[in-house]
Design an enzyme around this catalytic site. Structure first.
Site, PDB file in Angstrom:
ATOM      1  N   LYS A 125       0.728  -1.409  -0.215  1.00 38.43           N
ATOM      2  CA  LYS A 125      -0.594  -0.334   0.232  1.00 38.43           C
ATOM      3  C   LYS A 125       0.621   1.085  -0.147  1.00 38.43           C
ATOM      4  O   LYS A 125       2.118   0.680   0.448  1.00 38.43           O
ATOM      5  CB  LYS A 125      -1.388   0.401   0.890  1.00 38.43           C
ATOM      6  CG  LYS A 125      -2.203   0.887   1.435  1.00 38.43           C
ATOM      7  CD  LYS A 125      -2.892   0.144   0.575  1.00 38.43           C
ATOM      8  CE  LYS A 125      -4.519   1.072   0.345  1.00 38.43           C
ATOM      9  NZ  LYS A 125      -5.763   0.786  -0.418  1.00 38.43           N
ATOM     10  N   ASP A 165      -6.859   4.350  -4.321  1.00 32.91           N
ATOM     11  CA  ASP A 165      -7.342   3.877  -3.316  1.00 32.91           C
ATOM     12  C   ASP A 165      -8.275   5.286  -2.762  1.00 32.91           C
ATOM     13  O   ASP A 165      -8.595   6.243  -3.702  1.00 32.91           O
ATOM     14  CB  ASP A 165      -7.089   3.158  -1.849  1.00 32.91           C
ATOM     15  CG  ASP A 165      -7.301   3.459  -0.861  1.00 32.91           C
ATOM     16  OD1 ASP A 165      -7.916   1.932  -0.706  1.00 32.91           O
ATOM     17  OD2 ASP A 165      -7.668   4.039   0.506  1.00 32.91           O
TER      18      ASP A 165
HETATM   19  P1  NDP Z   1     -13.323   7.296  -3.319  1.00 37.09           P
HETATM   20  O1  NDP Z   1     -11.824   8.544  -2.661  1.00 37.09           O
HETATM   21  O2  NDP Z   1     -13.903   7.275  -3.856  1.00 37.09           O
HETATM   22  O3  NDP Z   1     -14.144   7.985  -1.907  1.00 37.09           O
HETATM   23  C1  NDP Z   1     -13.802   8.429   0.085  1.00 37.09           C
HETATM   24  C2  NDP Z   1     -15.602   8.239  -0.010  1.00 37.09           C
HETATM   25  O4  NDP Z   1     -15.044   8.297   2.226  1.00 37.09           O
HETATM   26  C3  NDP Z   1     -15.891  10.171   0.334  1.00 37.09           C
HETATM   27  O5  NDP Z   1     -17.090  10.065   0.043  1.00 37.09           O
HETATM   28  C4  NDP Z   1     -15.044  11.022   0.896  1.00 37.09           C
HETATM   29  O6  NDP Z   1     -16.307  11.975   1.667  1.00 37.09           O
HETATM   30  C5  NDP Z   1     -15.452  10.101   2.364  1.00 37.09           C
HETATM   31  N1  NDP Z   1     -14.143   9.670   3.444  1.00 37.09           N
HETATM   32  C6  NDP Z   1     -13.344   9.801   3.503  1.00 37.09           C
HETATM   33  N2  NDP Z   1     -12.210   9.694   4.510  1.00 37.09           N
HETATM   34  C7  NDP Z   1     -12.916  10.561   5.127  1.00 37.09           C
HETATM   35  C8  NDP Z   1     -13.143  10.220   5.931  1.00 37.09           C
HETATM   36  N3  NDP Z   1     -11.814  10.672   7.033  1.00 37.09           N
HETATM   37  N4  NDP Z   1     -14.032  10.970   7.703  1.00 37.09           N
HETATM   38  C9  NDP Z   1     -14.913  10.678   6.839  1.00 37.09           C
HETATM   39  N5  NDP Z   1     -15.482  10.394   5.341  1.00 37.09           N
HETATM   40  C10 NDP Z   1     -14.250  10.254   4.436  1.00 37.09           C
HETATM   41  O7  NDP Z   1     -12.798   6.187  -2.021  1.00 37.09           O
HETATM   42  P2  NDP Z   1     -12.768   5.141  -2.387  1.00 37.09           P
HETATM   43  O8  NDP Z   1     -14.725   4.997  -2.138  1.00 37.09           O
HETATM   44  O9  NDP Z   1     -12.131   4.396  -3.789  1.00 37.09           O
HETATM   45  O10 NDP Z   1     -12.730   4.220  -0.500  1.00 37.09           O
HETATM   46  C11 NDP Z   1     -13.070   3.797   0.042  1.00 37.09           C
HETATM   47  C12 NDP Z   1     -12.993   3.068   0.642  1.00 37.09           C
HETATM   48  O11 NDP Z   1     -12.780   2.061   0.722  1.00 37.09           O
HETATM   49  C13 NDP Z   1     -11.615   3.591   2.199  1.00 37.09           C
HETATM   50  O12 NDP Z   1     -11.910   2.668   2.922  1.00 37.09           O
HETATM   51  C14 NDP Z   1     -10.976   2.027   0.556  1.00 37.09           C
HETATM   52  O13 NDP Z   1      -9.578   1.724   1.400  1.00 37.09           O
HETATM   53  C15 NDP Z   1     -11.943   0.809   0.255  1.00 37.09           C
HETATM   54  N6  NDP Z   1     -11.989   0.284  -0.408  1.00 37.09           N
HETATM   55  C16 NDP Z   1     -11.644   1.003  -1.527  1.00 37.09           C
HETATM   56  C17 NDP Z   1     -11.333   0.071  -3.094  1.00 37.09           C
HETATM   57  C18 NDP Z   1     -11.462   0.970  -4.479  1.00 37.09           C
HETATM   58  O14 NDP Z   1     -10.721  -0.044  -5.193  1.00 37.09           O
HETATM   59  N7  NDP Z   1     -11.086   2.011  -4.698  1.00 37.09           N
HETATM   60  C19 NDP Z   1     -10.994  -1.519  -2.396  1.00 37.09           C
HETATM   61  C20 NDP Z   1     -11.109  -2.248  -1.795  1.00 37.09           C
HETATM   62  C21 NDP Z   1     -11.503  -0.295  -0.311  1.00 37.09           C
HETATM   63  P3  NDP Z   1     -15.030  13.376   0.887  1.00 37.09           P
HETATM   64  O15 NDP Z   1     -15.688  13.611  -0.460  1.00 37.09           O
HETATM   65  O16 NDP Z   1     -15.645  14.089   1.912  1.00 37.09           O
HETATM   66  O17 NDP Z   1     -13.594  13.204   1.157  1.00 37.09           O
HETATM   67  O1  2IT Z   2      -7.814  -1.440  -0.470  1.00 37.73           O
HETATM   68  C1  2IT Z   2      -8.071  -2.115  -1.684  1.00 37.73           C
HETATM   69  O2  2IT Z   2      -8.254  -3.559  -1.371  1.00 37.73           O
HETATM   70  C2  2IT Z   2      -7.938  -1.034  -2.782  1.00 37.73           C
HETATM   71  N1  2IT Z   2      -7.387   0.011  -2.382  1.00 37.73           N
HETATM   72  C3  2IT Z   2      -7.498  -1.348  -4.479  1.00 37.73           C
HETATM   73  C4  2IT Z   2      -6.319  -2.402  -4.510  1.00 37.73           C
HETATM   74  C5  2IT Z   2      -5.433  -2.249  -5.564  1.00 37.73           C
HETATM   75  O3  2IT Z   2      -4.982  -2.977  -5.953  1.00 37.73           O
HETATM   76  O4  2IT Z   2      -7.187  -2.740  -6.995  1.00 37.73           O
END
Ligand code: NDP
Ligand code: 2IT
Length: 443
Positions: A125, A165
């Site tokens: 990461k 992420d």
């Molecule tokens: P995005 O940046 O697309 O969206 C993040 C969302 O979470 C936004 O709505 C953001 O609000 C909110 N957020 C972020 N930080 C905070 C905080 N400190 N407090 C409150 N709200 C918060 O990210 P993703 O959707 O990609 O990721 C969301 C979660 O999913 C993370 O934990 C990530 O690690 C996990 N994840 C993502 C994957 C992926 O493929 N993208 C895969 C597996 C897990 P705001 O717009 O106000 O910042």
């Molecule tokens: O937390 C996760 O699994 C991710 N942000 C996706 C990682 C990836 O390599 O697609």
């Protein structure tokens, strides 16, 4: 002192000021120590001490010029945690809260999540404390280029393959890919989550959210529960939340909340496809605030997380530790029957304990959000083959993978009258990593 207590003391002394990392590792050790105690092959290998130590961490300065010509600096990181089963693989996070503890917890979770997918990917990461909020496209590009100038020395399609992420989506992957290609003069699958025109897999944008719902459906089906007409509270409104919502609408469930860092909306009528289109545009294109949804569709907006809203199913899809012990109590009081994590470690240890004590179905992120990295693995395969698979094929593979992860959790987590998915996911992931490390000797 028991072996588990000894290990946890060691973990805490060795990693002071890293609470998120200690939290993730502690959960893992609690699940795995009883298992290895019953399996003699691990005796004398010190395997758990070895697994919790990252193979390598790089930290670097990222200097960049903003639009006004100010000289700015951020800190960049890549945690290359474990390469026992494949090149390091995992996302990059750009958020002001990013620090070593958070990236170590994410890298550690990633090792076992990736193992559960069945694909040959190690765990890693990275990211930066850079805040993309309020920055122009030009500033984001300049930051990404400077970040990649250093990161490019450490990654490669057979070494370490980052993805997105929080704060890193298609735009950032594009700028970073362009810069990598320019530095190395090579067009390779060094990043995943690329644009569909230049090597990205179809369904990768959807994969984490869709995979989460495929896993949820498996978990509910195992108890003969139908997802149709269930009310669902989602937190977050980014990539994961948006596509989880899309798949739920398709399956006839009713999504009633979304959130961002400023608060949550509660739409008792449910978010339909039209309203969701608006969310895609609001959060993905305009990069606005979720409160605008409440103004547009005349529903309520309140500060804080959505866990006080009565729902059948809760899907935390924003960030770590966003669902606390008292939130878990509220959900249980409101008769919530299942919680599946879209985010990484969104539930505190106290919340998980509360769910399990009350026999609420609970899916930990390393199992339920593995769909994103799974399709990243499929993107790597397509890049190596120099082929692109149609979306239906990728989607079917994703479904199969999520089903399989569910079976692994059931295999190692079944109790008399409850499936402990936390135990199942940790042990299932551990076995593949630990056995591969033993095969490869003390490296
Ligand atoms: P995005 O940046 O697309 O969206 C993040 C969302 O979470 C936004 O709505 C953001 O609000 C909110 N957020 C972020 N930080 C905070 C905080 N400190 N407090 C409150 N709200 C918060 O990210 P993703 O959707 O990609 O990721 C969301 C979660 O999913 C993370 O934990 C990530 O690690 C996990 N994840 C993502 C994957 C992926 O493929 N993208 C895969 C597996 C897990 P705001 O717009 O106000 O910042
Ligand atoms: O937390 C996760 O699994 C991710 N942000 C996706 C990682 C990836 O390599 O697609």
């Amino acid at each position: 002192m028991s072996y588990l207590e000894e290990l946890i003391n060691y973990l805490k002394n060795k990693n002071p000021n890293e609470p998120e990392f200690v939290q993730a590792a502690e959960e893992f050790l609690e699940a795995v120590v009883p298992f290895i105690s019953n399996h003699k092959k691990y005796d004398g290998t010190n395997i758990l001490h070895r697994i919790i130590e990252p193979e390598r961490i790089v930290m670097f300065r990222v200097p960049w010029l903003d639009d006004k010509g100010n000289q700015c600096v951020n800190r960049g990181y890549r945690v290359e945690y474990n390469s026992a089963i494949g090149p390091y693989k995992g996302g990059l996070r750009f958020h002001p809260s990013v620090n070593l503890s958070i990236l170590k917890f994410l890298g550690f979770e990633q090792i076992f999540k990736n193992a559960l997918t069945g694909l040959p990917m190690g765990g890693g990461k990275g990211g930066s404390d850079f805040d993309p909020k309020g920055k122009s496209d030009n500033e984001v590009m300049k930051f990404c280029q400077s970040f990649m100038l250093e990161l490019s020395r450490h990654i490669g399609p057979n070494t370490d393959v980052p993805a997105g992420d929080i704060g890193v989506g298609g735009r950032e992957i594009g700028y970073m890919f362009g810069q990598y290609k320019r530095i190395k003069n090579e067009f390779t699958g060094v990043l995943t989550g690329k644009g569909a025109n230049w090597g990205g897999s179809l369904i990768r944008p959807e994969a984490t959210g869709y995979g989460l719902i495929y896993f949820l459906v498996e978990m509910l089906s195992a108890q003969d529960i139908d997802i149709r007409n269930k009310s669902v509270a989602i937190s977050g409104s980014g990539n994961v939340a948006q596509y989880a919502c899309k798949k739920l609408i398709e399956l006839g469930a009713k999504v009633i909340t979304l959130s961002d860092s400023s608060g949550h909306i509660y739409d008792p009528n449910g978010i339909d496809s039209k309203k969701l289109e608006y969310v895609f545009e609001l959060k993905g294109v305009r990069r606005g605030r979720i409160s605008e949804y409440a103004d547009k569709f005349d529903c309520s907006f309140s500060k804080g997380t959505p866990w006080g809203v009565p729902c059948d199913i809760a899907l935390p899809c924003a960030t770590q530790n966003e669902l606390t012990h008292s939130d878990a109590q509220k959900l249980i009081q409101n008769n919530c029957l299942a919680v599946a994590e879209g985010a990484n470690m969104p539930s505190t240890a106290g919340a998980i304990n509360e769910f399990q004590k009350n026999k609420i179905l609970f899916a930990p992120g390393k199992a339920s959000n593995a769909g994103g990295v799974a399709v990243s693995g499929l993107e790597m395969s397509q890049n190596s083959l120099r082929m692109n698979w149609p979306s239906e094929e990728v989607d079917n593979k994703l479904k199969e993978i999520m089903k399989n992860i569910h079976s692994i959790c059931v295999k190692y987590g079944s109790q008399k009258d409850y499936i402990d998915y936390v135990k199942g996911a940790n042990i299932g992931g551990f076995i593949k990593i630990a056995d591969s490390m033993l095969d490869q000797g003390l490296v």
